[in-house]
Scaffold this active site. Structure first.
Site, PDB file in Angstrom:
ATOM      1  N   TRP A   1      10.543  -3.011   7.356  1.00  0.00           N
ATOM      2  CA  TRP A   1      10.116  -3.977   6.342  1.00  0.00           C
ATOM      3  C   TRP A   1      11.208  -5.001   6.063  1.00  0.00           C
ATOM      4  O   TRP A   1      10.940  -6.201   5.952  1.00  0.00           O
ATOM      5  CB  TRP A   1       9.684  -3.274   5.056  1.00  0.00           C
ATOM      6  CG  TRP A   1       8.407  -2.499   5.220  1.00  0.00           C
ATOM      7  CD1 TRP A   1       8.259  -1.151   5.077  1.00  0.00           C
ATOM      8  CD2 TRP A   1       7.114  -3.004   5.585  1.00  0.00           C
ATOM      9  NE1 TRP A   1       6.955  -0.794   5.334  1.00  0.00           N
ATOM     10  CE2 TRP A   1       6.240  -1.901   5.635  1.00  0.00           C
ATOM     11  CE3 TRP A   1       6.615  -4.274   5.872  1.00  0.00           C
ATOM     12  CZ2 TRP A   1       4.875  -2.038   5.961  1.00  0.00           C
ATOM     13  CZ3 TRP A   1       5.268  -4.417   6.196  1.00  0.00           C
ATOM     14  CH2 TRP A   1       4.421  -3.305   6.241  1.00  0.00           C
TER      15      TRP A   1
ATOM     16  N   ASP B   1      13.141  -5.600  -2.463  1.00  0.00           N
ATOM     17  CA  ASP B   1      11.778  -5.161  -2.186  1.00  0.00           C
ATOM     18  C   ASP B   1      11.718  -3.698  -2.619  1.00  0.00           C
ATOM     19  O   ASP B   1      12.328  -2.828  -1.995  1.00  0.00           O
ATOM     20  CB  ASP B   1      11.500  -5.308  -0.679  1.00  0.00           C
ATOM     21  CG  ASP B   1      10.132  -4.759  -0.273  1.00  0.00           C
ATOM     22  OD1 ASP B   1       9.395  -4.260  -1.153  1.00  0.00           O
ATOM     23  OD2 ASP B   1       9.803  -4.827   0.936  1.00  0.00           O
TER      24      ASP B   1
ATOM     25  N   LYS C   1       1.608   1.510  -3.392  1.00  0.00           N
ATOM     26  CA  LYS C   1       2.313   2.759  -3.117  1.00  0.00           C
ATOM     27  C   LYS C   1       2.552   3.559  -4.389  1.00  0.00           C
ATOM     28  O   LYS C   1       2.142   4.697  -4.459  1.00  0.00           O
ATOM     29  CB  LYS C   1       3.621   2.480  -2.378  1.00  0.00           C
ATOM     30  CG  LYS C   1       3.379   2.335  -0.885  1.00  0.00           C
ATOM     31  CD  LYS C   1       3.980   1.139  -0.287  1.00  0.00           C
ATOM     32  CE  LYS C   1       3.457   0.916   1.134  1.00  0.00           C
ATOM     33  NZ  LYS C   1       3.925  -0.363   1.683  1.00  0.00           N
TER      34      LYS C   1
END
Ligand SMILES: *Cc1c(COP(=O)(O)O)cnc(C)c1O
Length: 357
Positions: A101, A168, A192
């Site tokens: 990511w 993030d 999530k």
């Protein structure tokens, strides 16, 4: 039968959040209307939005310098929106390369200015976090991923720097207390640990904005969203409602320190079991960098992996297969996962190991 849900995202939500959101689809607040049928500028929805924003401020203990936004586009849009607002050709941003990511974020940032990769764990397949590295003082910001969902690593401290911090936090948001006021910008896809897919949380410190020289499309400019109170255009109403309920649940259960206590309880049990069974299962991540949320591991050979996944399935355990890019196995243990599911997984692993030893 209710499954043991180890999905990496979208993932498990508290049962009461699911019940409340299902009820709101039929009749929201006894209005005789569905949550899906009300305008986003009605007092009814504004109340939902404000509760969600205030819960974020309260849980994070944010000072008045911050704004809380709920935006479209998933965390992936933030990979672009962050540099579009904070970086230009005259500036350099520092990025950490600790996984898939983070790498995607790096790729997008390069479209907007200079990128300096200050830390990388590529040499060992991202199985650890490279935490000691210099950060040039003139960096526009330092970007890192607090929890590497795919690789199963997590930062257990905040990098020391005076450079503005951008993180993030998609896969570990609200799993523990942190000094959130140290950050200039935090973003997280909701699916999530804080709700359903379709909305991003963006927490931004006002003083980091307006420092670059570039025209920004209206919908991409954080300042426009701030000015409009996170209602610049139609927001993802239902996803924000689910996030609001999830935040309400976190507060009711005891807040971030309780979420952290539970996360440690689950992760300690899981990793202890994993380490005890190392003659058949192999932990992947350096012990000090192991994630509380996503535990990655592998098993001796492909044949056994197939068999193990078959047993998981037969016992109502879903989401155990590793990310398609890295393979192996992964057990995700987000806030809403009960300890009983981890216990069931550990028992299954112990029995499997006994049979195959
Ligand atoms: C899942 C994930 C993303 C991507 O989120 P989307 O909402 O699918 O764009 C980004 N960063 C991290 C750390 C993630 O876990």
């Amino acid at each position: 039968m209710k499954m043991h849900n180890f999905n990496s995202g979208p993932s498990i939500l508290p049962a009461e959040v699911l019940e409340q959101s299902a009820a709101a689809i039929h009749n929201f607040n006894n209005l005789g209307l569905s949550i899906l049928e009300i305008g986003h500028r009605t007092p009814w929805f504004e109340e939902v939005l404000h509760e969600a924003q205030n819960s974020v401020k309260e849980l994070m203990g944010l000072s008045d310098d911050y704004e809380v936004l709920f935006l479209h586009g998933g965390a992936t849009t933030q990979f672009m929106q962050v540099p579009m607002n904070l970086l230009d050709e005259t500036k350099t941003a520092a990025y950490c390369d600790n996984g898939i990511w983070g790498n995607k974020a790096i790729k997008e940032a390069k479209l907007f200015g200079n990128v300096n990769i200050v830390s990388s764990s590529k040499d060992k397949n991202h199985s650890y976090i490279n935490k000691n590295f210099p950060i040039p003082e003139d960096s526009a910001y330092l970007h890192y991923t607090t929890n590497n969902t795919v690789e199963g690593t997590q930062w257990h401290s905040i990098p020391h720097t005076d450079v503005p911090l951008v993180a993030d936090m998609s896969s570990d948001i609200f799993c523990r207390p942190m000094e959130f006021n140290k950050f200039s910008l935090i973003y997280a896809g909701a699916q999530k640990n804080m709700g359903a897919a379709g909305v991003n949380l963006v927490v931004v410190k006002r003083d980091i904005l307006g420092k670059i020289n570039r025209p920004i499309p209206s919908i991409m400019d954080y300042r426009n969203h701030i000015e409009a109170g996170s209602l610049l255009n139609t927001p993802p109403v239902f996803a924000i409602y689910i996030a609001m309920l999830t935040l309400r649940w976190i507060k009711k259960e005891g807040g971030l320190s309780e979420m952290e206590r539970r996360a440690h309880e689950r992760a300690d049990l899981f990793y202890k079991t994993l380490d005890n069974l190392s003659y058949i299962f192999t932990p992947i991540v350096a012990a000090e960098d192991r994630s509380l949320m996503n535990a990655t591991f592998s098993i001796k050979n492909e044949e056994l992996e197939k068999e193990f996944l078959g047993e998981c399935k037969a016992n109502g355990m879903v989401g155990v297969k590793g990310h398609r890019s890295v393979g192996g196995l992964r057990v995700s243990m987000y806030n809403a996962l009960p300890l009983s599911s981890v216990k069931a997984m550990c028992e299954l692993m112990e029995n499997f190991a006994k049979k195959k030893a």
